[in-house]
Design a protein around this motif. Sequence first.
Motif, mmCIF file in Angstrom:
data_model
loop_
_atom_site.group_PDB
_atom_site.id
_atom_site.type_symbol
_atom_site.label_atom_id
_atom_site.label_comp_id
_atom_site.label_asym_id
_atom_site.label_seq_id
_atom_site.Cartn_x
_atom_site.Cartn_y
_atom_site.Cartn_z
ATOM 1 N N VAL A 332 0.868 -1.168 0.000
ATOM 2 C CA VAL A 332 0.000 0.000 0.000
ATOM 3 C C VAL A 332 0.910 1.225 0.000
ATOM 4 O O VAL A 332 1.706 1.413 0.918
ATOM 5 C CB VAL A 332 -0.940 0.026 1.222
ATOM 6 N N VAL A 333 0.796 2.046 -1.018
ATOM 7 C CA VAL A 333 1.657 3.205 -1.163
ATOM 8 C C VAL A 333 0.858 4.449 -0.799
ATOM 9 O O VAL A 333 -0.177 4.734 -1.419
ATOM 10 C CB VAL A 333 2.212 3.326 -2.594
ATOM 11 N N TYR A 334 1.319 5.147 0.239
ATOM 12 C CA TYR A 334 0.739 6.440 0.607
ATOM 13 C C TYR A 334 1.695 7.541 0.143
ATOM 14 O O TYR A 334 2.895 7.459 0.377
ATOM 15 C CB TYR A 334 0.561 6.552 2.126
ATOM 16 N N PHE A 335 1.162 8.530 -0.488
ATOM 17 C CA PHE A 335 1.996 9.668 -0.832
ATOM 18 C C PHE A 335 1.193 10.940 -0.600
ATOM 19 O O PHE A 335 0.125 11.107 -1.188
ATOM 20 C CB PHE A 335 2.549 9.582 -2.261
ATOM 21 N N PRO A 336 1.719 11.769 0.274
ATOM 22 C CA PRO A 336 2.909 11.513 1.109
ATOM 23 C C PRO A 336 2.586 10.535 2.235
ATOM 24 O O PRO A 336 1.429 10.455 2.673
ATOM 25 C CB PRO A 336 3.236 12.906 1.669
ATOM 26 N N CYS A 351 -3.341 7.333 -2.328
ATOM 27 C CA CYS A 351 -3.095 5.930 -1.992
ATOM 28 C C CYS A 351 -3.232 5.068 -3.236
ATOM 29 O O CYS A 351 -4.115 5.295 -4.087
ATOM 30 C CB CYS A 351 -4.097 5.483 -0.923
ATOM 31 N N ILE A 352 -2.317 4.088 -3.345
ATOM 32 C CA ILE A 352 -2.420 3.004 -4.324
ATOM 33 C C ILE A 352 -2.412 1.704 -3.536
ATOM 34 O O ILE A 352 -1.477 1.448 -2.766
ATOM 35 C CB ILE A 352 -1.273 3.032 -5.343
ATOM 36 N N TYR A 353 -3.438 0.891 -3.709
ATOM 37 C CA TYR A 353 -3.625 -0.325 -2.902
ATOM 38 C C TYR A 353 -3.403 -1.540 -3.797
ATOM 39 O O TYR A 353 -4.067 -1.723 -4.818
ATOM 40 C CB TYR A 353 -5.036 -0.336 -2.329
ATOM 41 N N LYS A 354 -2.447 -2.388 -3.383
ATOM 42 C CA LYS A 354 -2.173 -3.638 -4.102
ATOM 43 C C LYS A 354 -2.480 -4.798 -3.169
ATOM 44 O O LYS A 354 -1.915 -4.898 -2.077
ATOM 45 C CB LYS A 354 -0.716 -3.675 -4.554
ATOM 46 N N ASN A 355 -3.361 -5.669 -3.603
ATOM 47 C CA ASN A 355 -3.766 -6.813 -2.777
ATOM 48 C C ASN A 355 -3.607 -8.084 -3.579
ATOM 49 O O ASN A 355 -4.278 -8.279 -4.599
ATOM 50 C CB ASN A 355 -5.219 -6.635 -2.317
ATOM 51 N N ILE A 382 -11.163 10.790 -6.815
ATOM 52 C CA ILE A 382 -10.540 9.788 -7.688
ATOM 53 C C ILE A 382 -9.556 10.507 -8.590
ATOM 54 O O ILE A 382 -9.950 11.288 -9.474
ATOM 55 C CB ILE A 382 -11.605 9.044 -8.506
ATOM 56 N N VAL A 383 -8.274 10.254 -8.373
ATOM 57 C CA VAL A 383 -7.232 10.895 -9.167
ATOM 58 C C VAL A 383 -7.042 10.158 -10.480
ATOM 59 O O VAL A 383 -6.902 10.765 -11.544
ATOM 60 C CB VAL A 383 -5.914 10.969 -8.369
ATOM 61 N N SER A 384 -7.018 8.823 -10.411
ATOM 62 C CA SER A 384 -6.896 7.986 -11.606
ATOM 63 C C SER A 384 -7.561 6.649 -11.292
ATOM 64 O O SER A 384 -8.173 6.481 -10.243
ATOM 65 C CB SER A 384 -5.426 7.801 -12.003
ATOM 66 N N ASP A 385 -7.414 5.701 -12.215
ATOM 67 C CA ASP A 385 -8.055 4.392 -12.011
ATOM 68 C C ASP A 385 -7.518 3.678 -10.787
ATOM 69 O O ASP A 385 -8.213 2.860 -10.190
ATOM 70 C CB ASP A 385 -7.854 3.510 -13.255
ATOM 71 N N ARG A 386 -6.292 4.005 -10.391
ATOM 72 C CA ARG A 386 -5.708 3.274 -9.262
ATOM 73 C C ARG A 386 -5.279 4.187 -8.118
ATOM 74 O O ARG A 386 -4.793 3.701 -7.090
ATOM 75 C CB ARG A 386 -4.497 2.483 -9.736
ATOM 76 N N VAL A 387 -5.410 5.490 -8.259
ATOM 77 C CA VAL A 387 -4.995 6.432 -7.219
ATOM 78 C C VAL A 387 -6.238 7.073 -6.611
ATOM 79 O O VAL A 387 -7.042 7.690 -7.325
ATOM 80 C CB VAL A 387 -4.054 7.520 -7.764
ATOM 81 N N SER A 388 -6.398 6.899 -5.288
ATOM 82 C CA SER A 388 -7.488 7.526 -4.546
ATOM 83 C C SER A 388 -6.926 8.625 -3.653
ATOM 84 O O SER A 388 -5.758 8.578 -3.244
ATOM 85 C CB SER A 388 -8.222 6.490 -3.690
ATOM 86 N N LYS A 389 -7.775 9.597 -3.356
ATOM 87 C CA LYS A 389 -7.346 10.754 -2.576
ATOM 88 C C LYS A 389 -8.401 11.073 -1.527
ATOM 89 O O LYS A 389 -9.593 10.984 -1.788
ATOM 90 C CB LYS A 389 -7.136 11.957 -3.504
ATOM 91 N N VAL A 390 -7.940 11.419 -0.317
ATOM 92 C CA VAL A 390 -8.826 11.867 0.746
ATOM 93 C C VAL A 390 -8.320 13.221 1.227
ATOM 94 O O VAL A 390 -7.107 13.448 1.314
ATOM 95 C CB VAL A 390 -8.895 10.854 1.904
#
Length: 895
Positions: A332-336, A351-355, A382-390
Amino acid sequence: MLCQRFYVVLLHWAEFLYVIAALNLAYPISPWKFKLFCAPPNTADNSFLSPAGVPDNASVLKGASEAVVEARFNSSGIYISELSKTVFHCCFGNEQGQNCSTLTDSTEGKTLASVVKTSVFRQLGVNWDVECWMKGDLTLFICHMEPLPKNPFKNYDSKVHLLYDLPEVIDDSPLPPLKDSFQTVQCNCSLWECECHVPVPRAKLNYALLMYLEITSAGVSFQSPLMSLQPMLVVKPDPPLGLHMEVTDDGNLKISWDSPTMAPFPLQYQVKYLENSTIVREAAEMLSATSLLVDSVLPGSSYEVQVRSKRLDGSGVWSDWSSPQVFTTQDVVYFPPKILTSVGSNASFHCIYKNENQIIPSKQIVWWRNLAEKIPEIQYSIVSDRVSKVTFSNLKATRPRGKFTYDAVYCCNEQACHHRYAELYVIDVNINISCETDGYLTKMTCRWSPSTTQSLAGSTVQLRYHRRSLYCPDSPSIHPTSEPKDCVLQRDGFYECIFQPIFLLSGYTMWIRINHSLGSLDSPPMCVLPDSVVKPLPPSNVKAEITVNTGLLKVSWERPVFPENNLQFQIRYGLSGKEIQWKTHEVFDAKSKSASLLVSDLCAVYVVQVRCRRLDGLGYWSNWSSPAYTLVMDVKVPMRGPEFWRKMDEDVTKKERNVTLLWKPLTKNDSLCSVRRYVVKHRTAHNGTWSEDVGNQTNLTFLWTEPAHTVTVLAVNSIGASLVNFNLTFSWPMSKVSAVESLSAYPLSSSCVILSWTLSPDDYSLLYLVIEWKILNEDDGVKWLRIPSNVKKFYIHDNFIPIEKYQFSLYPVFMEGVGKPKIINGFTKDVIDKQQNDAGLYVIVPIIISSCVLLLGTLLISHQRMKKLFWDDVPNPKNCSWAQGLNFQKRTDTL
């Protein structure tokens, strides 16, 4: 002998020609690795011989201006004697070519000699790779030599010397060097390499360095051609420092590094990185910045990165590669991954979540805070198909939870949350800075508390400021050219910073900067004008006294020299003691230097202090001045003379009486403030008036012989005698006037007796009454009280002994004299009998009350027991089949 001298002169002339030719034919060293070849004469063509006057080993490289200079060095020579030497031919060739060229002389001038095969040198010569550079700290020139694998000479017995010279420059041209001017350094050699170190002064970095090598191997001596270079153009910087990587807000990998600390010129950089241990990539362009962005970072990937540097203008040598740094992204990649921000601001996480090797679509990602609070979906983006933002808005300060000083933000899929999280630190940066200028106007002290930042571990705080030439701006802001201020932590937990010297009318804009590895935060800036925060010195020469005759507390002071503004003053005063109850008084007249205050007790010691501040309200109150104390002294004549009474011894036969006057000492409030002596005035019809000074005594005995004798007792202090005094007249006729009809004494307790009486009407003016009591049959211990004439009863508070009998007397006092007293011995009899009869009542009443309480308790207990016994025999309707469906409440109401 003559032949030998001629030969020596010839050799010196040859050396001179050698030096001149060497300077003109010196080989320019390039900032890359090069090769050099030398071989004995019999290995080359006849055309390879060098001309007279020019060193046989002097040569230049064909195509020396190319980007990469390579030549093979193979020098061999056998040392013959001190005056004669076998000189071998050296040349610079290339690695792949077949030729080696050397420079020679002819009648037409300098020309290139014929070609010699490179294979000849490889078979018979000594082969070395040579690379020379200037160290990054610009203190040492280094030449590194490595033998080639086909070297016929073994390196373990090689000895290498480097001879160099830095000739002075005149008119931008170096002076011709002399052979004796060359200095020699011995190179450090191992089995596989040799390294030569030449110290170069900083002042000569741009000079031309001339040098050549002498190599001895297997008993054979070799000498390189003369070489020249400019040390500043072959600098090899140190590798870059501080290499680190992080994922940016856009999901890219940012590679950052720091320049070498000793580099005195701009640098360019080259980056190479290894992705997932399979693909090696290098940056396509040379970078002048100290960072590089790598696109499309995926979860679960690893990157190994190295960086090297070189002069930006292209000259010099590439530095060594930096130590490899490895960065691995999690599932799980958080940036920052961490955010540090202040109260009231906004913050966003991506966030990019890989499961299980599958990236979760951003539409299926949900966010949680501390795994206890699901974040509303309205805050998702929703930033992109795999990047979510809160996004968090208007953040509040993080409340520490045990050892955790941050909020954990979790990126989850719809079924579960990964154990990794992002960290959100929200700090309250509203730090209050208070400043005050000292009374001498020489320094300004600022204090502030770091309590709001103590929860952020690893942070440092610093006060920064910017001084404006004149006054403060309307809205202070953080200035880009600010200065730090050293502050010292005090025992009370506050930091204290001192500005000295100061400019009174300059605006000091200051704020607190919180430095942390996650970034820095600044408190809201505030501007301070030293002239507006002055804390004056306290008033000096403070004095306090109770004024004579007027009886006021007078306080005087002197204002401080600084500041020159109009000042207001505040006085506090109180009775001196352990716990002072202060009262305050304000003085707004800037020109006042004293004030008079009304106080209740003129004979007490007062403590007084004064402080001041600017009249316009700016700045601070000064400290309180040193305390001043009043002295107890007489301020007025006594308010009145003492109350007095008499004790009389009568001689009936002689018609004389000894009268003893008794009075109580005046209090301070009545005497204002002391009594130095008492004076008794006598007045009779025959003897007139006279006075007796009794000093500090409180009694006086005199002989009463006249039909009427009037006495007055005066109190005298340092100012004068009392003006209001009591008179007492002794008269034979008035002593027989009976004005008191009855007198009763009722004991209330052992400390209180009540007296009541009735008076008969008479023609005399009654002034007051005097009550006198004592133990019966005792002449001493008489006590008395003066009471108003309109009182009909009075409570006497004293210690009365129950077993003793007391005598009570009531004297009427008229203007004409003292009347006949009413005397009773003991207490009134009917009262005593009534008390004895009521003694049994005090015993019976408590017994009756106790019996009633006991009877009531017994009845209550009996009632509860009877109720329980009665209802135990009645069945529960809910357990009876015949009672199902019946409304007992209704039946009860009917009954």
